[in-house]
Scaffold this motif. Structure first.
Motif, PDB file in Angstrom:
ATOM      1  N   TRP A   5       0.925  -1.151   0.064  1.00 29.36           N
ATOM      2  CA  TRP A   5      -0.034   0.107  -0.136  1.00 29.36           C
ATOM      3  C   TRP A   5       0.711   1.098   0.071  1.00 29.36           C
ATOM      4  CZ3 TRP A   5       1.232   3.207   4.021  1.00 29.36           C
ATOM      5  CH2 TRP A   5       1.815   2.325   5.358  1.00 29.36           C
ATOM      6  N   GLU A   6       1.944   1.071   0.477  1.00 31.76           N
ATOM      7  CA  GLU A   6       3.026   2.394   0.613  1.00 31.76           C
ATOM      8  C   GLU A   6       3.321   2.947  -0.931  1.00 31.76           C
ATOM      9  OE1 GLU A   6       4.282  -0.466   3.775  1.00 31.76           O
ATOM     10  OE2 GLU A   6       4.042  -0.629   1.675  1.00 31.76           O
ATOM     11  N   LEU A   7       3.122   2.197  -2.371  1.00 31.16           N
ATOM     12  CA  LEU A   7       3.424   2.631  -3.539  1.00 31.16           C
ATOM     13  C   LEU A   7       1.982   3.535  -3.731  1.00 31.16           C
ATOM     14  CD1 LEU A   7       4.487  -0.704  -5.338  1.00 31.16           C
ATOM     15  CD2 LEU A   7       5.892   1.440  -4.402  1.00 31.16           C
ATOM     16  N   SER A   8       1.071   3.574  -3.349  1.00 31.97           N
ATOM     17  CA  SER A   8      -0.215   4.212  -3.618  1.00 31.97           C
ATOM     18  C   SER A   8       0.065   5.735  -2.961  1.00 31.97           C
ATOM     19  CB  SER A   8      -1.454   3.776  -2.964  1.00 31.97           C
ATOM     20  OG  SER A   8      -1.620   2.433  -3.605  1.00 31.97           O
ATOM     21  N   LEU A   9       0.787   5.876  -1.862  1.00 33.93           N
ATOM     22  CA  LEU A   9       1.195   6.960  -1.230  1.00 33.93           C
ATOM     23  C   LEU A   9       2.418   7.664  -2.069  1.00 33.93           C
ATOM     24  CD1 LEU A   9       0.577   6.185   2.664  1.00 33.93           C
ATOM     25  CD2 LEU A   9      -0.805   7.565   0.977  1.00 33.93           C
ATOM     26  N   LEU A  10       3.294   6.716  -2.438  1.00 39.44           N
ATOM     27  CA  LEU A  10       4.365   7.389  -3.202  1.00 39.44           C
ATOM     28  C   LEU A  10       4.220   7.845  -4.509  1.00 39.44           C
ATOM     29  CD1 LEU A  10       7.015   4.350  -2.191  1.00 39.44           C
ATOM     30  CD2 LEU A  10       7.350   6.734  -1.638  1.00 39.44           C
ATOM     31  N   GLU A  11       2.903   7.549  -5.076  1.00 38.20           N
ATOM     32  CA  GLU A  11       2.447   7.923  -6.293  1.00 38.20           C
ATOM     33  C   GLU A  11       2.083   9.426  -6.357  1.00 38.20           C
ATOM     34  OE1 GLU A  11       0.059   5.218  -9.501  1.00 38.20           O
ATOM     35  OE2 GLU A  11      -0.771   5.220  -7.544  1.00 38.20           O
ATOM     36  N   LYS A  12       1.739  10.021  -4.932  1.00 35.92           N
ATOM     37  CA  LYS A  12       1.592  11.440  -4.920  1.00 35.92           C
ATOM     38  C   LYS A  12       2.786  11.972  -4.186  1.00 35.92           C
ATOM     39  CE  LYS A  12      -3.241  10.295  -3.921  1.00 35.92           C
ATOM     40  NZ  LYS A  12      -4.348  10.088  -2.851  1.00 35.92           N
ATOM     41  N   HIS A  13       3.857  11.522  -4.223  1.00 41.68           N
ATOM     42  CA  HIS A  13       5.175  12.207  -3.975  1.00 41.68           C
ATOM     43  C   HIS A  13       5.515  13.608  -4.649  1.00 41.68           C
ATOM     44  CE1 HIS A  13       9.483  12.492  -2.612  1.00 41.68           C
ATOM     45  NE2 HIS A  13       9.029  11.559  -1.722  1.00 41.68           N
ATOM     46  N   TYR A  14       6.047  14.373  -3.856  1.00 46.02           N
ATOM     47  CA  TYR A  14       6.222  15.630  -4.324  1.00 46.02           C
ATOM     48  C   TYR A  14       7.349  15.610  -5.328  1.00 46.02           C
ATOM     49  CZ  TYR A  14      10.520  15.458  -1.412  1.00 46.02           C
ATOM     50  OH  TYR A  14      11.686  15.180  -0.777  1.00 46.02           O
ATOM     51  N   ASP A  15       8.267  14.659  -5.454  1.00 49.18           N
ATOM     52  CA  ASP A  15       9.217  14.462  -6.398  1.00 49.18           C
ATOM     53  C   ASP A  15       8.779  13.725  -7.495  1.00 49.18           C
ATOM     54  OD1 ASP A  15      11.642  13.959  -8.105  1.00 49.18           O
ATOM     55  OD2 ASP A  15      12.842  14.214  -6.223  1.00 49.18           O
ATOM     56  N   ILE A  16       8.764  14.147  -8.647  1.00 48.79           N
ATOM     57  CA  ILE A  16       8.211  13.486  -9.912  1.00 48.79           C
ATOM     58  C   ILE A  16       8.943  12.293 -10.411  1.00 48.79           C
ATOM     59  CG2 ILE A  16       9.560  14.669 -11.789  1.00 48.79           C
ATOM     60  CD1 ILE A  16       6.937  14.814 -13.499  1.00 48.79           C
ATOM     61  N   SER A  17      10.263  12.157 -10.032  1.00 46.56           N
ATOM     62  CA  SER A  17      10.910  10.903 -10.256  1.00 46.56           C
ATOM     63  C   SER A  17      10.440   9.680  -9.424  1.00 46.56           C
ATOM     64  CB  SER A  17      12.396  11.135 -10.143  1.00 46.56           C
ATOM     65  OG  SER A  17      12.840  12.232 -11.024  1.00 46.56           O
ATOM     66  N   VAL A  18      10.389  10.102  -8.174  1.00 46.01           N
ATOM     67  CA  VAL A  18       9.660   8.954  -7.109  1.00 46.01           C
ATOM     68  C   VAL A  18       8.530   8.504  -7.461  1.00 46.01           C
ATOM     69  CG1 VAL A  18       9.133   8.442  -4.774  1.00 46.01           C
ATOM     70  CG2 VAL A  18      11.172   9.962  -5.397  1.00 46.01           C
ATOM     71  N   SER A  19       7.505   9.548  -7.884  1.00 41.87           N
ATOM     72  CA  SER A  19       5.971   9.121  -8.016  1.00 41.87           C
ATOM     73  C   SER A  19       5.985   8.517  -9.519  1.00 41.87           C
ATOM     74  CB  SER A  19       5.236  10.701  -8.064  1.00 41.87           C
ATOM     75  OG  SER A  19       5.752  11.391  -9.315  1.00 41.87           O
ATOM     76  N   SER A  20       6.702   9.091 -10.214  1.00 44.02           N
ATOM     77  CA  SER A  20       6.546   8.133 -11.683  1.00 44.02           C
ATOM     78  C   SER A  20       7.176   6.689 -11.610  1.00 44.02           C
ATOM     79  CB  SER A  20       7.382   8.749 -12.671  1.00 44.02           C
ATOM     80  OG  SER A  20       8.870   9.153 -12.623  1.00 44.02           O
TER      81      SER A  20
END
Length: 396
Positions: free
Chosen positions: A211-226
């Motif tokens: 479930w952590e990946l769903s939150l990381l999709e909204k990360h402020y850094d575009i590299s991490v979210s993508s």
């Protein structure tokens, strides 16, 4: 008593790293490990395992005289480099180093430890290795997802790249991407996930969901979210298929690139500016006593102060008067220009009227110049009668 206390102080190691020779020594061992005799390899691996802080009883609290997290990670890295440089001919079980890495990930602190060493450990132990065991891979996948959610962009991108690599190598672990209420659909030795387990085999990570990946999709850094979105897309692919790669780099290279970007975006000399502000404030705001203020009043020349104020306000009045006169001058100039344009237009209209009068006089000489004859029916009848009289005269 004093000797025992001094010895205990000497044995305690600060997390900042009070072993300046240990790091270069470990780097040298990793670089020239192919030249070490095989007879010493077993002892060297055992020594590195001891330095890394591994104990057979993992539930015990580690002593205060252990090395820092970065130094213990370096021991794990050197152990794998020694093993691989000898074509993996050593009959050594390196499972203990995996267990140690699994526990050291939770002990990492970005303000205290070196993130580059952690990224190198992920690359050496998990990225460059062969296909991992499914239970161990699932445990590292879950722990890396939690780790990426808790730290900065550089650490997160290194963890996500390693996580994606493990999912590509272990297609059965992709069931952790499913959002079932009971977690992953694969059964393991442990039916419930234990995030505090010391051994990755006993964590039960296959029963969990990422479930952590769903939150990381909204990360402020575009590299991490993508990267998080790219990993989540693997749930809809076949086990033999892999998503389109975003970054073709290993965890260490990704960490270095992200660290450089973070340094470039960091505001420069923050501490300096704060110190300057404090100094300025100290100079500006000074508490003065009443005696000092009275002495200052006595020292001030009132006439001189009055003259300075009068000259200052005279300058201000002159500036405002100058602005007012400029506005009036601009208004007058615009009015003059409009009057000139009006005169030109009037002359043009006059000339056009004179030209029309001359043309009308020329037509009048020929008998067609009178506008009344052109417009009325009586003029037309008059012309017809003249023509009839002329024709009868000619006929007679």
């Amino acid at each position: 008593m004093s000797t025992s206390t001094s010895r205990s102080k000497g044995n305690n190691v600060s997390p900042g790293g009070s072993h300046p020779l240990l790091g270069p020594c470990l780097e040298g061992l990793g670089k020239f490990s192919h030249l070490i005799d095989l007879d010493f390899m077993g002892e060297l691996i055992a020594c590195l395992k001891k330095l890394s802080g591994y104990t057979d009883h993992q539930d015990k609290v580690p002593h205060d005289d252990t090395l820092s997290v970065s130094e213990r990670l370096q021991c794990c890295i050197v152990a794998f480099k020694v093993w691989r440089s000898n074509l993996e001919a050593l009959n050594v079980d390196l499972q203990d180093f995996f267990v140690q890495l699994y526990n050291l990930i939770l002990e990492y602190r970005p303000d205290r430890d070196r993130g580059e060493v952690l990224a190198d450990a992920l690359k050496t132990l998990l990225w460059e290795g062969k296909q991992q065991d499914m239970l161990r891979a699932a445990a590292f996948i879950k722990r890396l997802a939690t780790f990426a959610l808790s730290f900065g962009s550089a650490e997160a991108i290194a963890a996500l790249i390693t996580l994606k690599h493990l999912l590509q190598k272990n297609s059965k672990c992709r069931n952790m991407l499913e959002n079932d209420s009971g977690g992953g659909s694969l059964s393991s030795l442990v039916a419930k996930y234990d995030p505090e387990a010391k051994d990755p085999y006993l964590s039960g990570a296959l029963a969990s969901v990422l479930w952590e990946l769903s939150l990381l999709e909204k990360h402020y850094d575009i590299s991490v979210s993508s990267m998080a979105s790219n990993i989540l897309s693997m749930a809809n692919l076949n086990p033999t298929q892999n998503p389109v790669p975003i970054l073709n780099v290993n965890p260490l290279e990704a960490y270095r690139d992200m660290s450089i970007e973070r340094e470039l975006l960091k505001p420069a000399s923050k501490a300096l500016s704060l110190n300057c502000k404090k100094k300025r404030r100290g100079k500006e705001f000074v508490a003065l006593s009443s005696d000092v203020l009275q002495k200052a009043d006595c020292l001030v020349d009132k006439d001189e102060l009055k003259d300075k104020l009068e000259s200052h306000f005279a300058v201000l009045r002159g500036i405002s008067e100058n602005e007012r006169l400029r506005a009036e001058l601009n208004h007058t100039l615009s009015s003059i220009n409009l009057y000139k344009e009006y005169k030109k237009q009037k002359k043009k209209n006059k000339k056009s009227k004179i030209g029309r009068k001359k043309s009308s006089k020329g037509l009048g000489v020929l008998g067609f110049g009178d506008p009344f004859l052109h417009t009325s029916g009586q003029g037309a009848m008059f012309i017809i009668l003249v023509l009839m009289v002329a024709t009868t005269a000619l006929g007679s």
